[in-house]
Write an enzyme that holds these catalytic residues in place. Structure first.
Site, short mmCIF file in Angstrom:
data_model
loop_
_atom_site.label_atom_id
_atom_site.label_comp_id
_atom_site.label_asym_id
_atom_site.label_seq_id
_atom_site.Cartn_x
_atom_site.Cartn_y
_atom_site.Cartn_z
N LYS A 1 0.82 -1.22 0.00
CA LYS A 1 0.00 0.00 0.00
C LYS A 1 0.86 1.27 0.00
O LYS A 1 0.43 2.32 -0.44
CB LYS A 1 -0.95 0.00 1.20
CG LYS A 1 -1.83 -1.25 1.24
CD LYS A 1 -3.26 -0.96 1.39
CE LYS A 1 -4.19 -2.15 1.19
NZ LYS A 1 -3.65 -3.50 1.23
C1 LIG Z 1 -4.14 -4.63 0.48
C2 LIG Z 1 -3.29 -5.85 0.37
C3 LIG Z 1 -3.55 -6.86 -0.60
C4 LIG Z 1 -4.73 -6.80 -1.54
O1 LIG Z 1 -4.60 -5.82 -2.52
P1 LIG Z 1 -5.86 -5.31 -3.35
O2 LIG Z 1 -5.41 -4.15 -4.13
O3 LIG Z 1 -6.90 -4.96 -2.30
O4 LIG Z 1 -6.31 -6.46 -4.19
C5 LIG Z 1 -2.70 -7.95 -0.66
N1 LIG Z 1 -1.65 -8.07 0.20
C6 LIG Z 1 -1.37 -7.14 1.13
C7 LIG Z 1 -0.21 -7.35 2.05
C8 LIG Z 1 -2.16 -5.99 1.25
O5 LIG Z 1 -1.88 -5.07 2.20
#
Ligand SMILES: *Cc1c(COP(=O)(O)O)cnc(C)c1O
Length: 491
Positions: A112
């Site tokens: 993120k």
């Molecule tokens: C948010 C997240 C995901 C999922 O990503 P999306 O964009 O919601 O599909 C996968 N792995 C981690 C570690 C995340 O923080």
């Protein structure tokens, strides 16, 4: 470049789309067209740094931003003070046809950061471009990861502030420590007595309350949101798909123009959607493999063409993928529906009223040409961590391990030897207890003790972000009731 709503309305600029977050008709902003990137251009960016690659991709979408503005934002977001690897999103080879792109070298050790480090700068510039001179106040409800990533992104960005609400008893010890030790003069972290739903409903009510919005306006503040449907979170993610491909070209693993697969651990469908956008811009992609945990609503969707939320919600070892409504899927549906906003409104109406919709066989087949969906349960996940460690000496976190398992299943089912990049979304040290259990069978509940044991066992250094957490002073201690959140913000 202008942006349209998936539900049929409004033509806006990039900065307007970023400032608004969601379109007034409830739809998501999508580019009016996909800008083309040629093979020659891809070969050229393979010689560049991550920052320069980012500028080259972002400028195609952010047409009402100047190049110096984009450069300034990119340099602030992806500098060495923020990312602990100079490559920002380095590519690691596992075997002859498999790589991991590591998206977890930012301040919060999860993918993120790739978007939330850049978004605050884009948002601040978007406010200036649209003569919004009030302070932009970000409100976030978090079940853990997003809150910390938002706090780190907005920390000390002038003209913005960030307030995060988390459920008092609903986040892990490390997640809580990460949040309450956040520095910066414009960040606030408040515990809500209740669960995640209480915090989220509370924040939604604040966004919908005219009285609250008016009171904020009196104080010279305007509300905004940093959630994953914001265009300003989507476009930074397109960059790293080009970057991974460019790294493969530069290393001589493929020649420019040769197709690759990406295998993506998926929750809200934001990450993998960015890969689909890159493909539409000309990146040579053969298959996008959508990996889910036991909450496999997307696996069922790709197999049946029916999206249904009538199912049990499971807590898994990959909590950031524990999601039943993948909000960014609406952007893929828009393409599947030949950009027919009316049809999207119908499907989304059915989802709201009946909890499901069906896109029909023809559209399902069209999607199967690009996407492959499959899932992994907790046992598969732990097994995959153990196998990759024993065979390839690579340590996966539980989210990335879901993708690793699904890639094996995909290859078994399709016999496809196309070079494949697994998108790595979190550092194994973010989930040290579970990762340690997977590789050694040892059970250590305390996250710091587990991290130390994991470091000793694997020789992979514990990231400084985890190490320093133990000694940072707690700066945020506020607690409020579910019905006192407005007062807590205004205070
Ligand atoms: C948010 C997240 C995901 C999922 O990503 P999306 O964009 O919601 O599909 C996968 N792995 C981690 C570690 C995340 O923080």
């Amino acid at each position: 470049m202008s942006f349209l709503s998936t539900r049929g309305g409004s033509v806006v600029t990039a900065s307007q789309a970023i400032l608004r977050g969601i379109a007034p008709d409830g739809g998501l902003y999508v580019p009016a067209m996909f800008p083309a990137v040629t093979t020659e251009k891809i070969a050229r960016i393979s010689e560049m740094s991550y920052q320069d690659r980012a500028v080259n991709v972002l400028k195609l979408f952010l047409e009402d931003f100047s190049i110096p503005e984009i450069e300034q934002a990119v340099n602030a977001a992806y500098g060495p003070d923020r990312f602990n690897d100079p490559a920002v999103a380095p590519l690691k080879k596992l075997d002859d046809t498999t790589w991991v792109m590591e998206l977890f070298h930012g301040p919060t050790l999860a993918f993120k950061d790739m978007a939330l480090q850049l978004l605050p700068h884009l948002l601040k510039m978007s406010a200036e471009k649209n003569r919004e001179d009030r302070e932009v106040c970000i409100l976030v409800a978090t079940s853990g990861d997003t809150g910390k990533a938002a706090l780190e992104g907005f920390r000390d960005v002038p003209g913005t502030s960030c307030t995060v609400f988390y459920p008092l008893d609903g986040v892990s010890d490390v997640q809580k420590l990460q949040m309450v030790t956040t520095g910066g003069n414009n960040t606030r972290v408040i515990a809500v007595r209740g669960n995640f739903d209480d915090a989220q409903t509370g924040v939604k009510e604040l966004f919908g309350s005219e009285e609250f919005i008016a009171k904020m306006a009196e104080r010279g503040k305007v509300l905004s949101s940093a959630n994953s449907i914001n265009l300003g979170r989507l476009v930074p993610q397109v960059v790293y798909y080009f970057s991974a491909y460019a790294d493969l070209v530069r290393a001589g693993e493929i020649s420019a123009g040769e197709p690759v697969n990406f295998c993506v651990p998926t929750g809200n469908f934001g990450n993998i959607l960015a890969g689909y956008y890159a493909m539409n811009m000309g990146l040579p992609v053969n298959r996008l493999i959508c990996a889910s945990n036991r909450n496999n609503v997307l696996t069922d969707f790709f197999n049946s063409g029916i999206y249904s939320t009538h199912r049990t919600f499971f807590k898994t070892l990959s909590p950031s993928m524990d999601i039943l409504v993948s909000s960014n899927l609406e952007r893929l549906l828009y393409e599947a529906a030949d950009r027919d906003g009316e049809l999207i409104r119908t499907w989304m109406g059915q989802l709201k009223e009946c909890g499901s919709y069906s896109i029909g066989d023809q559209r399902r087949e069209w999607m199967s040409g690009v996407f492959w969906g499959d899932c992994a349960d907790n046992k598969d996940t732990l097994n995959e961590i153990k196998q990759r460690w024993e065979h390839d000496h690579y340590l996966l976190d539980p989210h990335t391990a879901v993708a690793g398992h699904v890639l094996r299943e995909y290859r078994k089912a399709n016999g496809d030897a196309t070079p494949t990049v697994i998108v790595g979304t979190a550092s194994p040290y973010k989930f040290a207890s579970d990762v340690l259990r997977a590789v050694s069978g040892e059970e250590i509940g305390d996250a710091f003790a587990a991290s130390e044991a994991l470091e000793k066992l694997t020789g992979i250094p514990m990231p400084g972000q985890v190490k320093k957490l133990r000694d940072l002073p707690v700066r945020h201690t506020a607690v409020c009731d579910r019905d006192k959140m407005a007062e807590a913000v205004l205070e």
